[in-house]
Design a protein around this motif. Structure first.
Motif, PDB file in Angstrom:
ATOM      1  N   SER A 113      46.158 113.743  83.454  1.00 39.51           N
ATOM      2  CA  SER A 113      46.908 114.543  84.431  1.00 39.51           C
ATOM      3  C   SER A 113      46.412 115.990  84.486  1.00 39.51           C
ATOM      4  O   SER A 113      46.422 116.603  85.553  1.00 39.51           O
ATOM      5  CB  SER A 113      48.411 114.503  84.140  1.00 39.51           C
ATOM      6  OG  SER A 113      48.680 115.000  82.858  1.00 39.51           O
ATOM      7  N   ASP A 114      45.957 116.548  83.359  1.00 33.62           N
ATOM      8  CA  ASP A 114      45.407 117.909  83.379  1.00 33.62           C
ATOM      9  C   ASP A 114      44.116 117.962  84.182  1.00 33.62           C
ATOM     10  O   ASP A 114      43.888 118.898  84.946  1.00 33.62           O
ATOM     11  CB  ASP A 114      45.158 118.414  81.954  1.00 33.62           C
ATOM     12  CG  ASP A 114      46.445 118.683  81.201  1.00 33.62           C
ATOM     13  OD1 ASP A 114      47.486 118.938  81.857  1.00 33.62           O
ATOM     14  OD2 ASP A 114      46.422 118.635  79.951  1.00 33.62           O
ATOM     15  N   LEU A 115      43.263 116.949  84.011  1.00 34.28           N
ATOM     16  CA  LEU A 115      42.021 116.883  84.774  1.00 34.28           C
ATOM     17  C   LEU A 115      42.315 116.725  86.262  1.00 34.28           C
ATOM     18  O   LEU A 115      41.690 117.384  87.097  1.00 34.28           O
ATOM     19  CB  LEU A 115      41.151 115.727  84.271  1.00 34.28           C
ATOM     20  CG  LEU A 115      39.816 115.518  84.979  1.00 34.28           C
ATOM     21  CD1 LEU A 115      38.941 116.768  84.913  1.00 34.28           C
ATOM     22  CD2 LEU A 115      39.085 114.320  84.374  1.00 34.28           C
ATOM     23  N   LEU A 116      43.285 115.886  86.591  1.00 29.77           N
ATOM     24  CA  LEU A 116      43.667 115.701  87.989  1.00 29.77           C
ATOM     25  C   LEU A 116      44.175 117.013  88.582  1.00 29.77           C
ATOM     26  O   LEU A 116      43.828 117.370  89.712  1.00 29.77           O
ATOM     27  CB  LEU A 116      44.719 114.603  88.131  1.00 29.77           C
ATOM     28  CG  LEU A 116      45.135 114.248  89.550  1.00 29.77           C
ATOM     29  CD1 LEU A 116      43.955 113.746  90.368  1.00 29.77           C
ATOM     30  CD2 LEU A 116      46.236 113.205  89.535  1.00 29.77           C
ATOM     31  N   ALA A 117      44.958 117.768  87.817  1.00 25.57           N
ATOM     32  CA  ALA A 117      45.464 119.058  88.292  1.00 25.57           C
ATOM     33  C   ALA A 117      44.318 120.045  88.510  1.00 25.57           C
ATOM     34  O   ALA A 117      44.290 120.763  89.521  1.00 25.57           O
ATOM     35  CB  ALA A 117      46.467 119.632  87.299  1.00 25.57           C
ATOM     36  N   ASP A 118      43.361 120.073  87.585  1.00 21.64           N
ATOM     37  CA  ASP A 118      42.214 120.979  87.726  1.00 21.64           C
ATOM     38  C   ASP A 118      41.384 120.635  88.958  1.00 21.64           C
ATOM     39  O   ASP A 118      40.973 121.522  89.714  1.00 21.64           O
ATOM     40  CB  ASP A 118      41.325 120.932  86.485  1.00 21.64           C
ATOM     41  CG  ASP A 118      41.975 121.545  85.255  1.00 21.64           C
ATOM     42  OD1 ASP A 118      42.977 122.296  85.404  1.00 21.64           O
ATOM     43  OD2 ASP A 118      41.488 121.266  84.139  1.00 21.64           O
ATOM     44  N   VAL A 119      41.138 119.347  89.172  1.00 24.20           N
ATOM     45  CA  VAL A 119      40.357 118.930  90.340  1.00 24.20           C
ATOM     46  C   VAL A 119      41.141 119.190  91.622  1.00 24.20           C
ATOM     47  O   VAL A 119      40.563 119.587  92.638  1.00 24.20           O
ATOM     48  CB  VAL A 119      39.919 117.450  90.211  1.00 24.20           C
ATOM     49  CG1 VAL A 119      39.355 116.918  91.520  1.00 24.20           C
ATOM     50  CG2 VAL A 119      38.890 117.307  89.090  1.00 24.20           C
ATOM     51  N   SER A 120      42.464 119.026  91.586  1.00 23.46           N
ATOM     52  CA  SER A 120      43.290 119.328  92.761  1.00 23.46           C
ATOM     53  C   SER A 120      43.149 120.800  93.155  1.00 23.46           C
ATOM     54  O   SER A 120      43.036 121.123  94.340  1.00 23.46           O
ATOM     55  CB  SER A 120      44.762 119.016  92.479  1.00 23.46           C
ATOM     56  OG  SER A 120      44.952 117.647  92.287  1.00 23.46           O
ATOM     57  N   LYS A 121      43.155 121.674  92.168  1.00 21.52           N
ATOM     58  CA  LYS A 121      42.967 123.109  92.443  1.00 21.52           C
ATOM     59  C   LYS A 121      41.590 123.378  93.033  1.00 21.52           C
ATOM     60  O   LYS A 121      41.457 124.164  93.980  1.00 21.52           O
ATOM     61  CB  LYS A 121      43.161 123.921  91.163  1.00 21.52           C
ATOM     62  CG  LYS A 121      44.587 123.968  90.693  1.00 21.52           C
ATOM     63  CD  LYS A 121      44.696 124.703  89.364  1.00 21.52           C
ATOM     64  CE  LYS A 121      46.085 124.535  88.780  1.00 21.52           C
ATOM     65  NZ  LYS A 121      46.182 125.043  87.411  1.00 21.52           N
ATOM     66  N   ALA A 122      40.555 122.727  92.479  1.00 27.36           N
ATOM     67  CA  ALA A 122      39.200 122.910  92.990  1.00 27.36           C
ATOM     68  C   ALA A 122      39.090 122.410  94.428  1.00 27.36           C
ATOM     69  O   ALA A 122      38.442 123.039  95.273  1.00 27.36           O
ATOM     70  CB  ALA A 122      38.195 122.191  92.092  1.00 27.36           C
ATOM     71  N   VAL A 123      39.742 121.292  94.731  1.00 29.55           N
ATOM     72  CA  VAL A 123      39.740 120.748  96.097  1.00 29.55           C
ATOM     73  C   VAL A 123      40.455 121.713  97.035  1.00 29.55           C
ATOM     74  O   VAL A 123      39.969 121.997  98.136  1.00 29.55           O
ATOM     75  CB  VAL A 123      40.389 119.344  96.124  1.00 29.55           C
ATOM     76  CG1 VAL A 123      40.718 118.917  97.549  1.00 29.55           C
ATOM     77  CG2 VAL A 123      39.471 118.330  95.456  1.00 29.55           C
TER      78      VAL A 123
END
Length: 168
Positions: free
Chosen positions: A59-69
Motif C-alpha cells: 500500500s505504501d508503494l501504491l501511494a507513492d506511485v499514485s502521487k507520481a502519477v
C-alpha cells in the motif's frame, strides 16, 4: 496489454505513454489507463501491478506511485481539459489471466483454466512463457503441465487457504 478503453480512448493512449515512465520509475508496471465519463464526472483510471512474479503491491508503494502519477498528470494537463477524479488501483482478483506475466503473477494461487480440452482447477506451482504447472490433485502424483497455447481463459479463484499463508 490494455493501453486504453472506453470513452476518451485516444486520450487514454496518450496518457498511457505519458504515465508509463512515472509508474515504471516507481517500481510498478502500468497495466492500463482509461478515461471514463464526461464533464464533471470524468474519471482517469490507472491500473498498476508488480512487473512480474508472485506477491502483492504494498500500500505504501501504491501511494507513492499514485502521487507520481498525479504529479505527471499535472505536467501534461493539456491532455485532459477540466476537472477529473484520479483512481490508481491494482487489477485485483477479477482480472482475467491473459498474458504469461499474469500467470507468473498468480504462482501460488488457485486458478481455473479453460483450455481447448476442458476446464481445470488447481494451484499454480510454476509458470513461464510456454506452460503452466499446476500442483497435482490428491489423486495424482505428477504435476499437471498445461501448455499456455492451450489456455483459452484463466481466472484466479477466491482461496482462503493460500499456500504462503500456511508457511507464515
Amino acid at each position: 496489454m490494455s493501453r486504453s478503453q472506453g470513452p476518451g480512448a485516444d486520450v487514454g493512449a496518450l496518457l498511457f505513454e505519458a504515465l508509463e515512465p512515472a509508474v515504471t520509475d516507481g517500481g510498478l508496471f502500468l497495466e492500463a489507463v482509461s478515461v471514463v465519463g464526461s464533464g464533471r464526472h470524468r474519471v482517469v483510471q490507472v491500473t498498476v501491478d508488480l512487473a512480474d512474479g508472485p506477491g502483492g503491491v504494498d500500500s505504501d508503494l501504491l501511494a507513492d506511485v499514485s502521487k507520481a502519477v498525479s504529479t505527471r498528470l499535472d505536467e501534461v494537463d493539456d491532455l485532459i481539459d477540466g476537472a477529473y477524479l484520479l483512481e490508481v488501483s491494482t487489477p485485483g482478483l477479477s482480472r482475467p489471466l491473459t498474458e504469461p506475466r499474469h500467470f507468473r503473477r498468480a504462482v501460488g494461487r488457485l486458478v481455473t483454466l479453460t483450455t481447448s480440452g476442458g476446464t481445470l482447477t488447481g494451484r499454480i506451482r510454476e509458470a513461464d512463457g510456454t506452460a503452466i504447472v499446476l500442483q497435482p490433485p490428491a489423486d495424482r502424483a505428477e504435476p499437471l503441465i498445461v501448455p499456455l497455447a492451450d489456455v483459452v481463459r484463466g481466472t484466479v479463484e477466491v482461496d482462503f487457504h493460500r499456500v504462503d499463508d500456511a508457511q507464515d
